[in-house]
Design a protein around this motif. Structure first.
Motif, PDB file in Angstrom:
ATOM      1  N   VAL A  37       0.845  -1.198   0.000  1.00  0.00           N
ATOM      2  CA  VAL A  37       0.000   0.000   0.000  1.00  0.00           C
ATOM      3  C   VAL A  37       0.881   1.250   0.000  1.00  0.00           C
ATOM      4  O   VAL A  37       2.085   1.182   0.225  1.00  0.00           O
ATOM      5  N   GLY A  38       0.211   2.380  -0.242  1.00  0.00           N
ATOM      6  CA  GLY A  38       0.933   3.651  -0.248  1.00  0.00           C
ATOM      7  C   GLY A  38       0.291   4.605  -1.235  1.00  0.00           C
ATOM      8  O   GLY A  38      -0.493   4.187  -2.090  1.00  0.00           O
ATOM      9  N   PRO A  39       0.621   5.896  -1.147  1.00  0.00           N
ATOM     10  CA  PRO A  39       0.041   6.876  -2.055  1.00  0.00           C
ATOM     11  C   PRO A  39       0.458   6.633  -3.504  1.00  0.00           C
ATOM     12  O   PRO A  39       1.445   5.920  -3.759  1.00  0.00           O
ATOM     13  N   SER A  40      -0.280   7.207  -4.440  1.00  0.00           N
ATOM     14  CA  SER A  40       0.101   7.115  -5.853  1.00  0.00           C
ATOM     15  C   SER A  40       1.485   7.727  -6.037  1.00  0.00           C
ATOM     16  O   SER A  40       1.802   8.756  -5.436  1.00  0.00           O
ATOM     17  N   GLY A  41       2.305   7.085  -6.865  1.00  0.00           N
ATOM     18  CA  GLY A  41       3.648   7.591  -7.128  1.00  0.00           C
ATOM     19  C   GLY A  41       4.654   7.263  -6.039  1.00  0.00           C
ATOM     20  O   GLY A  41       5.779   7.759  -6.042  1.00  0.00           O
ATOM     21  N   ALA A 196      -0.808  -5.268  -4.635  1.00  0.00           N
ATOM     22  CA  ALA A 196      -0.803  -3.810  -4.505  1.00  0.00           C
ATOM     23  C   ALA A 196      -2.251  -3.330  -4.569  1.00  0.00           C
ATOM     24  O   ALA A 196      -3.010  -3.756  -5.439  1.00  0.00           O
ATOM     25  N   THR A 197      -2.640  -2.471  -3.648  1.00  0.00           N
ATOM     26  CA  THR A 197      -4.041  -2.034  -3.625  1.00  0.00           C
ATOM     27  C   THR A 197      -4.194  -0.663  -2.974  1.00  0.00           C
ATOM     28  O   THR A 197      -3.383  -0.261  -2.137  1.00  0.00           O
ATOM     29  N   HIS A 198      -5.271   0.035  -3.388  1.00  0.00           N
ATOM     30  CA  HIS A 198      -5.698   1.276  -2.732  1.00  0.00           C
ATOM     31  C   HIS A 198      -7.002   1.048  -1.975  1.00  0.00           C
ATOM     32  O   HIS A 198      -7.616   2.001  -1.496  1.00  0.00           O
ATOM     33  N   ASN A 199      -7.451  -0.206  -1.903  1.00  0.00           N
ATOM     34  CA  ASN A 199      -8.758  -0.496  -1.318  1.00  0.00           C
ATOM     35  C   ASN A 199      -8.627  -0.719   0.193  1.00  0.00           C
ATOM     36  O   ASN A 199      -8.276  -1.800   0.653  1.00  0.00           O
ATOM     37  N   SER A 200      -8.927   0.327   0.962  1.00  0.00           N
ATOM     38  CA  SER A 200      -8.747   0.258   2.420  1.00  0.00           C
ATOM     39  C   SER A 200      -9.710  -0.737   3.051  1.00  0.00           C
ATOM     40  O   SER A 200      -9.356  -1.417   4.035  1.00  0.00           O
ATOM     41  N   TYR A 227      -4.754  -0.475   6.583  1.00  0.00           N
ATOM     42  CA  TYR A 227      -4.421   0.288   5.374  1.00  0.00           C
ATOM     43  C   TYR A 227      -3.665   1.570   5.737  1.00  0.00           C
ATOM     44  O   TYR A 227      -2.583   1.816   5.224  1.00  0.00           O
ATOM     45  N   GLY A 228      -4.261   2.378   6.627  1.00  0.00           N
ATOM     46  CA  GLY A 228      -3.511   3.492   7.193  1.00  0.00           C
ATOM     47  C   GLY A 228      -3.457   4.759   6.378  1.00  0.00           C
ATOM     48  O   GLY A 228      -2.691   5.673   6.681  1.00  0.00           O
ATOM     49  N   TYR A 229      -4.259   4.852   5.295  1.00  0.00           N
ATOM     50  CA  TYR A 229      -4.310   6.080   4.488  1.00  0.00           C
ATOM     51  C   TYR A 229      -5.756   6.469   4.265  1.00  0.00           C
ATOM     52  O   TYR A 229      -6.640   5.614   4.237  1.00  0.00           O
ATOM     53  N   ASP A 230      -6.000   7.774   4.072  1.00  0.00           N
ATOM     54  CA  ASP A 230      -7.341   8.210   3.677  1.00  0.00           C
ATOM     55  C   ASP A 230      -7.541   7.866   2.216  1.00  0.00           C
ATOM     56  O   ASP A 230      -6.632   8.079   1.404  1.00  0.00           O
ATOM     57  N   ASP A 231      -8.705   7.330   1.893  1.00  0.00           N
ATOM     58  CA  ASP A 231      -8.976   6.988   0.478  1.00  0.00           C
ATOM     59  C   ASP A 231      -9.066   8.251  -0.362  1.00  0.00           C
ATOM     60  O   ASP A 231      -9.547   9.252   0.084  1.00  0.00           O
TER      61      ASP A 231
END
Length: 231
Positions: A37-41, A196-200, A227-231
């Protein structure tokens, strides 16, 4: 347990000057399920592409499924990739081939016999619940069905590792959960999964190891993490 993926101080810098990975060290054991996981880029895609030798290490060391990423000869890269199944967000199915032909093709290119191919194609289609779509073309399938075919294709050669790059990124919640249930089933059968995912919601519900990458570095590595990030 033995490591199936091991990176030590892995660094990757692109020609435009961007350093995508900085001194990344990680050790993933055979049979694990880990989210990236992690921010884009942040470097997630580079991290994943490094593992199947789509991009080369600049510094550091890496071993995947017994193959040394620094020393591997070009002619041996296909052998490495036989040990790794890859599933993409956009399915990457061959539009002019049927479901059967898409999966069979992955086995034909490595010289499997027709009888073996037929048996295995039907096995993996049964696993993903799509035996009834064997003669359909991709444009006749829903997004969820196309991704299930892509997963069937990725495991046709019984890889040791399955890398899933945003496998639910184009899917609605219902289809996303179907894909996740399928990946869980494949993992239980012994395949190592790196996703790899952005799905919290998925990460926070189906708890597995979480490897968080920011600015090319691993900033968090937790067993049954969030997940630990805001969607």
């Amino acid at each position: 347990m033995s490591s199936i993926i091991k990176l030590s101080n892995a660094t990757k810098k692109y020609n435009n000057g961007t350093t995508a990975l900085r001194n990344v060290s990680v050790d993933i054991e055979a049979g694990e399920f880990a989210y990236v996981v992690g921010p884009s880029g942040a470097g997630k895609s580079t991290f994943i592409r490094l593992l199947y030798r789509e991009v080369k290490l600049d510094k550091g060391q890496g071993v995947v499924a017994g193959y040394n990423l620094e020393k591997i000869k070009k002619r041996d890269v296909p052998m490495l990739r036989r040990s790794i199944g890859v599933v993409f967000q956009d399915y990457k199915l061959l539009q002019n081939k049927t479901v059967y032909e898409n999966i069979a093709y992955a086995m034909e290119v490595i010289g499997k016999r027709p009888r073996e191919i037929k048996k295995r194609v039907m096995e993996v289609l049964d696993l993903v619940g799509l035996k009834h779509k064997v003669r359909s073309f991709p444009n006749e399938l829903s997004g969820g069905e196309q991704q299930r075919v892509a997963i069937a294709r990725s495991i046709a050669n019984a890889p040791k590792v399955l890398i899933a790059d945003e496998p639910t990124g184009n899917l609605d919640p219902e289809n996303s959960w179907e894909i996740m249930n399928l990946l869980e089933k494949i993992n239980i059968q012994g395949t190592t999964i790196l996703m790899a995912t952005h799905n919290s919601q998925i990460v926070n519900t189906l708890r597995h190891r979480v490897i968080a990458i920011e600015n090319g570095r691993i900033v968090r590595d937790q067993i049954e993490g969030e997940y630990g990030y805001d969607d």
